[in-house]
Motif scaffolding. Structure first.
Motif, PDB file in Angstrom:
ATOM      1  N   LEU A  90       0.859  -1.333   0.087  1.00 45.02           N
ATOM      2  CA  LEU A  90       0.117   0.047   0.075  1.00 45.02           C
ATOM      3  C   LEU A  90       0.929   1.127   0.044  1.00 45.02           C
ATOM      4  O   LEU A  90       0.396   2.163  -0.474  1.00 45.02           O
ATOM      5  N   SER A  91       2.086   1.215   0.607  1.00 46.84           N
ATOM      6  CA  SER A  91       3.074   2.302   0.587  1.00 46.84           C
ATOM      7  C   SER A  91       4.355   1.831   0.574  1.00 46.84           C
ATOM      8  O   SER A  91       4.640   0.455   1.007  1.00 46.84           O
ATOM      9  N   GLU A  92       5.491   2.676   0.437  1.00 45.40           N
ATOM     10  CA  GLU A  92       6.828   2.396   0.430  1.00 45.40           C
ATOM     11  C   GLU A  92       7.202   1.429   1.994  1.00 45.40           C
ATOM     12  O   GLU A  92       8.307   0.717   1.987  1.00 45.40           O
ATOM     13  N   GLU A  93       6.286   2.118   2.996  1.00 51.59           N
ATOM     14  CA  GLU A  93       6.650   1.484   4.295  1.00 51.59           C
ATOM     15  C   GLU A  93       6.212  -0.117   4.509  1.00 51.59           C
ATOM     16  O   GLU A  93       6.968  -0.603   5.502  1.00 51.59           O
ATOM     17  N   ASP A  94       5.574  -0.527   3.640  1.00 54.85           N
ATOM     18  CA  ASP A  94       5.333  -1.828   3.709  1.00 54.85           C
ATOM     19  C   ASP A  94       6.212  -2.606   3.128  1.00 54.85           C
ATOM     20  O   ASP A  94       6.407  -3.953   3.730  1.00 54.85           O
ATOM     21  N   ALA A  99      17.092   1.746   1.834  1.00 52.47           N
ATOM     22  CA  ALA A  99      18.036   2.368   0.951  1.00 52.47           C
ATOM     23  C   ALA A  99      18.828   3.412   1.455  1.00 52.47           C
ATOM     24  O   ALA A  99      18.336   4.264   1.955  1.00 52.47           O
ATOM     25  N   LEU A 100      20.153   3.339   1.179  1.00 44.63           N
ATOM     26  CA  LEU A 100      21.315   4.384   1.646  1.00 44.63           C
ATOM     27  C   LEU A 100      21.876   4.791   0.691  1.00 44.63           C
ATOM     28  O   LEU A 100      22.144   4.028  -0.532  1.00 44.63           O
ATOM     29  N   GLU A 101      22.506   5.926   0.583  1.00 40.54           N
ATOM     30  CA  GLU A 101      23.439   6.459  -0.323  1.00 40.54           C
ATOM     31  C   GLU A 101      24.769   6.892   0.044  1.00 40.54           C
ATOM     32  O   GLU A 101      24.876   7.567   1.086  1.00 40.54           O
ATOM     33  N   ALA A 102      25.759   6.134  -0.058  1.00 42.22           N
ATOM     34  CA  ALA A 102      27.161   6.452   0.184  1.00 42.22           C
ATOM     35  C   ALA A 102      27.796   7.520  -0.765  1.00 42.22           C
ATOM     36  O   ALA A 102      28.254   6.909  -1.908  1.00 42.22           O
ATOM     37  N   SER A 103      28.212   8.703  -0.335  1.00 36.98           N
ATOM     38  CA  SER A 103      28.950   9.424  -1.279  1.00 36.98           C
ATOM     39  C   SER A 103      30.369   9.859  -1.069  1.00 36.98           C
ATOM     40  O   SER A 103      30.790   9.557  -0.099  1.00 36.98           O
ATOM     41  N   PHE A 104      30.963   9.965  -2.134  1.00 35.74           N
ATOM     42  CA  PHE A 104      32.396   9.778  -2.105  1.00 35.74           C
ATOM     43  C   PHE A 104      33.033  11.014  -2.981  1.00 35.74           C
ATOM     44  O   PHE A 104      32.172  11.324  -3.852  1.00 35.74           O
ATOM     45  N   ARG A 105      34.201  11.333  -3.082  1.00 34.31           N
ATOM     46  CA  ARG A 105      34.484  12.414  -4.145  1.00 34.31           C
ATOM     47  C   ARG A 105      34.602  11.869  -5.486  1.00 34.31           C
ATOM     48  O   ARG A 105      35.121  10.904  -5.604  1.00 34.31           O
ATOM     49  N   PRO A 106      33.958  12.562  -6.461  1.00 35.05           N
ATOM     50  CA  PRO A 106      34.245  12.253  -7.810  1.00 35.05           C
ATOM     51  C   PRO A 106      35.709  12.057  -8.089  1.00 35.05           C
ATOM     52  O   PRO A 106      36.555  12.606  -7.989  1.00 35.05           O
ATOM     53  N   GLY A 107      35.919  11.002  -8.842  1.00 38.86           N
ATOM     54  CA  GLY A 107      37.301  10.698  -9.272  1.00 38.86           C
ATOM     55  C   GLY A 107      37.953   9.865  -8.488  1.00 38.86           C
ATOM     56  O   GLY A 107      38.791   9.093  -9.027  1.00 38.86           O
ATOM     57  N   GLU A 108      37.512   9.453  -7.304  1.00 40.27           N
ATOM     58  CA  GLU A 108      38.028   8.312  -6.507  1.00 40.27           C
ATOM     59  C   GLU A 108      37.396   7.038  -7.067  1.00 40.27           C
ATOM     60  O   GLU A 108      36.248   6.875  -7.090  1.00 40.27           O
ATOM     61  N   ASP A 109      38.447   5.993  -7.207  1.00 39.04           N
ATOM     62  CA  ASP A 109      37.945   4.865  -7.923  1.00 39.04           C
ATOM     63  C   ASP A 109      37.623   3.817  -7.055  1.00 39.04           C
ATOM     64  O   ASP A 109      38.061   2.433  -6.999  1.00 39.04           O
ATOM     65  N   LEU A 110      36.063   3.826  -6.562  1.00 43.59           N
ATOM     66  CA  LEU A 110      35.774   3.033  -5.750  1.00 43.59           C
ATOM     67  C   LEU A 110      34.961   1.880  -6.617  1.00 43.59           C
ATOM     68  O   LEU A 110      34.268   2.413  -7.712  1.00 43.59           O
ATOM     69  N   THR A 111      34.843   0.810  -6.355  1.00 45.77           N
ATOM     70  CA  THR A 111      34.132  -0.295  -6.994  1.00 45.77           C
ATOM     71  C   THR A 111      33.084  -1.020  -6.321  1.00 45.77           C
ATOM     72  O   THR A 111      33.091  -0.905  -4.909  1.00 45.77           O
ATOM     73  N   HIS A 112      32.301  -1.717  -6.750  1.00 47.54           N
ATOM     74  CA  HIS A 112      31.374  -2.701  -6.070  1.00 47.54           C
ATOM     75  C   HIS A 112      31.960  -3.287  -5.099  1.00 47.54           C
ATOM     76  O   HIS A 112      31.456  -3.666  -3.891  1.00 47.54           O
ATOM     77  N   ARG A 113      33.117  -4.105  -5.336  1.00 46.07           N
ATOM     78  CA  ARG A 113      33.796  -4.872  -4.664  1.00 46.07           C
ATOM     79  C   ARG A 113      34.361  -4.157  -3.149  1.00 46.07           C
ATOM     80  O   ARG A 113      34.335  -4.633  -2.047  1.00 46.07           O
ATOM     81  N   ASP A 114      34.687  -2.872  -3.590  1.00 40.13           N
ATOM     82  CA  ASP A 114      35.284  -1.907  -2.345  1.00 40.13           C
ATOM     83  C   ASP A 114      34.161  -1.746  -1.357  1.00 40.13           C
ATOM     84  O   ASP A 114      34.179  -1.851  -0.253  1.00 40.13           O
ATOM     85  N   ILE A 115      32.871  -1.308  -1.841  1.00 40.06           N
ATOM     86  CA  ILE A 115      31.712  -1.083  -0.994  1.00 40.06           C
ATOM     87  C   ILE A 115      31.146  -2.583  -0.330  1.00 40.06           C
ATOM     88  O   ILE A 115      31.016  -2.387   0.789  1.00 40.06           O
ATOM     89  N   LEU A 116      31.108  -3.391  -1.185  1.00 40.15           N
ATOM     90  CA  LEU A 116      30.737  -4.569  -0.358  1.00 40.15           C
ATOM     91  C   LEU A 116      31.662  -5.175   0.726  1.00 40.15           C
ATOM     92  O   LEU A 116      31.424  -5.496   1.834  1.00 40.15           O
ATOM     93  N   GLY A 117      33.115  -4.852   0.672  1.00 37.63           N
ATOM     94  CA  GLY A 117      34.131  -5.398   1.479  1.00 37.63           C
ATOM     95  C   GLY A 117      33.856  -4.700   2.698  1.00 37.63           C
ATOM     96  O   GLY A 117      34.158  -4.902   3.936  1.00 37.63           O
ATOM     97  N   GLY A 118      33.747  -3.067   2.512  1.00 35.81           N
ATOM     98  CA  GLY A 118      33.607  -2.402   3.681  1.00 35.81           C
ATOM     99  C   GLY A 118      32.391  -2.680   4.481  1.00 35.81           C
ATOM    100  O   GLY A 118      32.369  -2.723   5.782  1.00 35.81           O
TER     101      GLY A 118
END
Length: 266
Positions: A90-94, A99-118
């Motif tokens: 009925l709503s998103e609360e159900d 969901a979360l967003e992790a921001s980092f400086r553009p140009g830093e070469d983070l990958t999916h593996r880096d985020i998952l490892g962290g």
């Protein structure tokens, strides 16, 4: 329903058996308490096994959700009889996801593996984290709701990069657009070897060898039988070649061949 025999039949190995037993526990809790329940995140292969389990249990009301359409990792939500499947959520609360967003400086070469490892480094297990969507200067993370506070308070760094975390609505998730190629063909029969050979542009004989070698899955379940029937909507994956989906099955040609339309993911 004999749970032991059901798990013996459906589980590919002991690890999958344990995971399916937990899915069955969630299903039974929903039925006994008449409340919605949900699993941890399931891999595509586990989702395929869970779908077989749900079918064997009589198709109780359920939905697979991963935060956005086409998510790879999903949770299975079981609904009690008083709740209409078509009206949920009925709503998103159900939806039992955060969901979360992790921001980092553009140009830093983070990958999916880096985020998952962290995330694993702060003590989370893989089944508590869904898809991770990488973008320029940010990573969007889907997680179970009770994992979100842990991520917000403890996930401050991935590799050598500092992160800024914030919760976001599920509607702000921005998965990259899928790159697909449409394949139109005719096949002699809707067997796995015939349809897969069209989808991956190779001879039926060669595809038969890959199937026999255990490299092909149908709806994320390993299949070594080339004569297995394929239906509209089925997903075929092949290690080393990717994935294709049978989008449509048409009529027969004058020579008796079946017209099909596939989407191959590039």
């Amino acid at each position: 329903m004999d749970k032991t025999k059901l798990l013996d039949r459906l589980a590919a190995d002991q690890e999958e058996r344990v995971a399916l037993a937990r899915v069955l526990d969630r299903l039974e809790r929903c039925a006994s308490r008449s409340i919605p329940t949900h699993t941890h995140f399931l891999t595509p292969a586990l989702r395929g096994a869970a779908e077989e389990l749900v079918a064997a249990a009589g198709h109780p009301p359920h939905r697979f959700v991963g935060g956005y359409e086409g998510a790879e990792r999903t949770v299975c939500v079981f609904l009690p009889p008083w709740q209409e499947e078509d009206d949920w959520p009925l709503s998103e609360e159900d939806v039992p996801l955060a969901a979360l967003e992790a921001s980092f400086r553009p140009g830093e070469d983070l990958t999916h593996r880096d985020i998952l490892g962290g995330l694993m480094g702060i003590g989370l297990t893989r089944e508590r984290v869904g898809d991770i969507l990488m973008g320029e200067g940010r990573a969007q993370i889907v997680a179970l709701p009770d994992s979100a506070p842990i991520i917000l308070s403890q996930f401050s760094q991935a590799g050598r990069c500092r992160l800024t975390l914030r919760p976001i609505p599920l509607g702000e998730l921005t998965p990259p657009p899928a790159q697909v190629k449409e394949v139109r063909d005719t096949v002699a029969t809707l067997r796995l070897d015939a349809v897969a050979s069209s989808g991956f542009s190779m001879s039926r004989g060669k595809m038969g060898e890959l199937i026999s070698a255990g490299r092909v899955s149908l709806n994320h379940r390993a299949c070594t039988k080339g004569d297995k029937a394929v239906a509209e909507g089925d997903t075929i994956t092949c290690r080393g070649l990717g994935k294709c989906v049978l989008k449509a099955v048409g009529g027969h040609s004058r020579k008796g061949r079946v017209a099909i339309v596939l989407e191959r993911y590039l």
